[in-house]
Design an enzyme around this catalytic site. Structure first.
Site, mmCIF file in Angstrom:
data_model
loop_
_atom_site.group_PDB
_atom_site.id
_atom_site.type_symbol
_atom_site.label_atom_id
_atom_site.label_comp_id
_atom_site.label_asym_id
_atom_site.label_seq_id
_atom_site.Cartn_x
_atom_site.Cartn_y
_atom_site.Cartn_z
ATOM 1 N N LYS A 1 0.831 -1.207 0.000
ATOM 2 C CA LYS A 1 0.000 0.000 0.000
ATOM 3 C C LYS A 1 0.867 1.260 0.000
ATOM 4 O O LYS A 1 0.505 2.258 -0.621
ATOM 5 C CB LYS A 1 -0.935 -0.003 1.201
ATOM 6 C CG LYS A 1 -2.026 -1.059 1.086
ATOM 7 C CD LYS A 1 -3.151 -0.788 2.064
ATOM 8 C CE LYS A 1 -3.970 -2.018 2.307
ATOM 9 N NZ LYS A 1 -5.131 -2.170 1.449
ATOM 10 N N GLY B 1 -8.178 -7.586 2.581
ATOM 11 C CA GLY B 1 -9.359 -8.259 3.117
ATOM 12 C C GLY B 1 -9.950 -7.536 4.326
ATOM 13 O O GLY B 1 -10.583 -8.143 5.170
ATOM 14 N N HIS C 1 -16.953 4.082 -0.268
ATOM 15 C CA HIS C 1 -15.977 3.301 -1.032
ATOM 16 C C HIS C 1 -16.557 3.159 -2.437
ATOM 17 O O HIS C 1 -17.592 2.532 -2.631
ATOM 18 C CB HIS C 1 -15.765 1.922 -0.392
ATOM 19 C CG HIS C 1 -14.912 1.014 -1.223
ATOM 20 N ND1 HIS C 1 -13.714 0.497 -0.774
ATOM 21 C CD2 HIS C 1 -15.066 0.530 -2.483
ATOM 22 C CE1 HIS C 1 -13.184 -0.267 -1.714
ATOM 23 N NE2 HIS C 1 -13.992 -0.262 -2.769
ATOM 24 N N LYS D 1 -16.598 -5.526 2.560
ATOM 25 C CA LYS D 1 -17.809 -5.318 1.771
ATOM 26 C C LYS D 1 -18.788 -6.464 1.971
ATOM 27 O O LYS D 1 -18.364 -7.623 2.006
ATOM 28 C CB LYS D 1 -17.438 -5.284 0.281
ATOM 29 C CG LYS D 1 -16.434 -4.224 -0.060
ATOM 30 C CD LYS D 1 -15.774 -4.523 -1.400
ATOM 31 C CE LYS D 1 -14.635 -3.566 -1.651
ATOM 32 N NZ LYS D 1 -13.774 -4.000 -2.741
ATOM 33 N N GLU E 1 -9.488 1.308 -6.326
ATOM 34 C CA GLU E 1 -10.412 1.640 -5.243
ATOM 35 C C GLU E 1 -10.165 3.071 -4.767
ATOM 36 O O GLU E 1 -9.022 3.483 -4.582
ATOM 37 C CB GLU E 1 -10.220 0.681 -4.066
ATOM 38 C CG GLU E 1 -10.576 -0.758 -4.406
ATOM 39 C CD GLU E 1 -10.613 -1.666 -3.174
ATOM 40 O OE1 GLU E 1 -11.353 -2.664 -3.213
ATOM 41 O OE2 GLU E 1 -9.900 -1.397 -2.192
ATOM 42 N N ARG F 1 -6.480 -8.073 -9.706
ATOM 43 C CA ARG F 1 -7.122 -9.381 -9.895
ATOM 44 C C ARG F 1 -8.595 -9.161 -10.182
ATOM 45 O O ARG F 1 -9.079 -8.034 -10.147
ATOM 46 C CB ARG F 1 -7.006 -10.172 -8.590
ATOM 47 C CG ARG F 1 -7.606 -9.390 -7.417
ATOM 48 C CD ARG F 1 -7.731 -10.209 -6.153
ATOM 49 N NE ARG F 1 -7.896 -9.370 -4.976
ATOM 50 C CZ ARG F 1 -9.040 -8.881 -4.535
ATOM 51 N NH1 ARG F 1 -10.162 -9.125 -5.199
ATOM 52 N NH2 ARG F 1 -9.096 -8.140 -3.447
ATOM 53 N N VAL G 1 -14.336 -9.736 -6.193
ATOM 54 C CA VAL G 1 -15.511 -10.516 -5.770
ATOM 55 C C VAL G 1 -16.781 -9.976 -6.441
ATOM 56 O O VAL G 1 -17.597 -10.730 -6.971
ATOM 57 C CB VAL G 1 -15.667 -10.479 -4.227
ATOM 58 C CG1 VAL G 1 -16.944 -11.190 -3.790
ATOM 59 C CG2 VAL G 1 -14.451 -11.075 -3.528
#
Ligand code: ADP
Ligand code: ADP
Ligand code: MG
Length: 503
Positions: free
Chosen positions: A118, A166, A210, A239, A277, A294, A297
């Protein structure tokens, strides 16, 4: 470039099933891997070939790159799709795959490394002119440095693990006296959870949203945006429900965010599907949070409004094809939402609820419903993995239709034998703040604190909760089954709730 005919999916559960579907529709052959706990999993049943890779614990199976590569060599596959979680953002694994002459369906290993940190990604984005959340781009070493930074950016602040993910490894700090202890805790947590103690500091953006942008990039410098997803319904920074379009941002801000996301992707020479994001404040100022290198979800809601199959695009890009979708071809139609259905007990602090599914009726009938499920009736949900068992996705011509359709689908969804988050979602869909579209990441905290007090205007929610609880006391594990001897009264409760809504 090697022609892709056979693809190994290095994952399990709903996402493995989702990828198998795209692979089959492209007339390619899906190959999977499985652990002890997954011998009869849906992904194993649906694949052309399945390779055993070890014990149930993911550290003995799905996280062991060597075992997956061995399976890939044995099956003679041309490419590996990592899904999300497990090895999806592991640059070493991506490199091992490429060193074997197998195509990794994702970005270059070096890009995964850059975006996996990050602090590093904040540094890169800052110098590329992408707005980042105020704070440090280096990990913090001593308390005087932390105090000075916090004072400079102003409280509240967030201490974040540089290698976090996560929703884990974050700590909100309200005042100076709490900083030292919080920093010590954050550092030791980061070391134990992510194998890297680095922690940095960010301003906590108040009343946050978000909102993220899905992008696609090919190997020829073409990058397009597939629009945004509003993911502000979160529990503990994770989320649980996503929607598109965002009911919050204006068209003008959306366009700006898309342009910045494309700029972010180009800054690292990104290839394949990725998500940028952002955290957005109440005045619609937006700041880069992180890039997920990637498949995400919640990608299906973007597919529902654009009609673009993101997994197929990933495979095409990995085959070396040029993007055949131009930015002007991307048109978003209607509104889509996704509920993450977890095998968890929402009335017992969301504790995992593994076990045999004795009844499973998917609501996938009717217009506009998609159930991306990884389970079936009779399947034993293992304790070893992420508790996500299915993603219920709807499409509506507008937000109101999507909400009503989701409520209809949630009422129809019947899962017995294990507890799920279905009743919890029904509460969210009765919440005025959510319905109004004017909500932030604090929504769930507020719903939960109201639910604990149960004032009169929340009787509907309380009644629903008590209906669920009495079903449990009657020994019926079903979420909202209306059959069987013991559950008649609960179905009456449900009907009464509906009547209550009408008056
Ligand atoms: P998404 O927006 O796709 O939901 P998440 O951040 O929720 O992204 O992560 C998706 C999956 O990846 C989840 O199963 C999560 O537990 C896992 N995950 C992401 N990052 C990490 C990490 N650094 N360590 C462990 N698991 C992670
Ligand atoms: P992860 O890798 O765990 O997904 P993120 O940086 O994406 O970590 O943050 C996860 C969530 O934490 C965000 O979706 C948001 O709700 C919250 N969050 C993160 N940073 C901030 C911030 N600076 N201010 C307010 N909320 C934040
Ligand atoms: Mg994130």
């Amino acid at each position: 470039m090697r022609k892709i005919k056979k693809i190994l999916i290095a994952n399990r559960g709903e996402i493995a099933v989702r990828i198998i579907r795209a692979v089959r529709e492209m007339s390619l052959s899906p190959v999977v891997v499985y652990s002890d706990a997954d011998k009869v999993s849906l992904h194993v049943r649906l694949a052309d070939e399945a390779y055993y890779i070890g014990k149930s614990q993911s550290s003995e199976s799905y996280l062991v790159g060597e075992k997956i590569i061995q399976a890939a060599i044995k099956a003679n596959v041309d490419a590996i799709h990592p899904g999300y979680g497990f090895l999806a953002e592991n640059a070493e694994f991506a490199k091992m795959v490429e060193d074997e002459g197998i195509i990794f369906i994702g970005p270059e290993p070096a890009v995964i490394t850059k975006m996996g940190s990050k602090t590093k990604s904040r540094e890169i984005m800052k110098s590329a002119g992408v707005p980042v959340v105020p704070g440090t781009t280096k990990s913090l070493k001593d308390i005087s440095e932390i105090n000075a930074t916090a004072k400079e950016i102003g409280f509240p602040v967030l201490l974040k693990a540089s290698a976090g993910g996560g929703g884990k490894g974050m700590r909100k700090v309200e005042k100076g006296e709490e900083l030292k202890k919080a920093f010590e805790r954050a550092t030791s947590e980061a070391a134990s959870s992510f194998g890297n103690p680095d922690v940095y500091i960010e301003k906590y953006i108040e009343e946050p949203h978000h909102i993220e942008i899905q992008i696609l990039s090919d190997n020829f410098g073409n990058t397009i945006s597939l629009g945004e997803r509003e993911c502000s319904v979160q529990r503990r920074y994770q989320k649980i429900l996503e929607e598109t379009p965002s009911p919050f941002i204006s068209d003008d801000i959306r366009k700006k965010m898309e342009d910045i996301a494309i700029k972010a992707a180009k800054a690292v020479n990104y290839r394949n599907a990725g998500t940028v994001e952002f955290i957005v404040d109440k005045d619609q100022n937006f700041y880069f949070l992180e890039m997920n290198t990637r498949l995400q979800v919640e990608h299906p809601i973007t597919e529902m409004v654009t009609g673009i199959d993101i997994v197929k695009e990933q495979i095409r890009i990995a085959s070396g094809e040029k993007l055949n979708i131009k930015q002007s071809d991307v048109q978003s139609r209607g509104s889509s939402m996704e509920c993450r259905i977890y095998a968890e007990d929402p009335f017992n602090d969301f504790s995992p609820s593994p076990g045999k599914i004795i009844e499973y009726v998917s609501p996938s009938g009717g217009i506009g419903i998609r159930d991306d499920s990884g389970v079936y009736e009779g399947f034993d949900v293992p304790i070893f993995y992420d508790p996500l068992i299915s993603k219920l996705v709807v499409w509506g011509r507008d937000r109101e239709e999507a909400i009503n359709r989701m409520k209809r689908a949630l009422y129809e969804y019947r899962i017995a034998g294990i507890k799920t988050s279905i009743p919890y979602f029904l509460q969210i869909f009765e919440n005025e703040e959510f319905i109004s579209g004017n909500y932030t990441t604090n929504l769930i905290e507020r719903i939960e604190s109201v639910e604990k007090k149960i004032p009169e205007d929340q009787e509907f929610v309380a009644l629903f909760a008590s209906g669920i609880r009495s079903m449990e006391q009657n020994g019926n594990n079903s979420d909202h089954s209306h059959e069987g001897e013991n559950s008649g009264s609960n179905w009456k409760n449900y009907n009464r709730m509906k009547t209550m809504r009408r008056i």
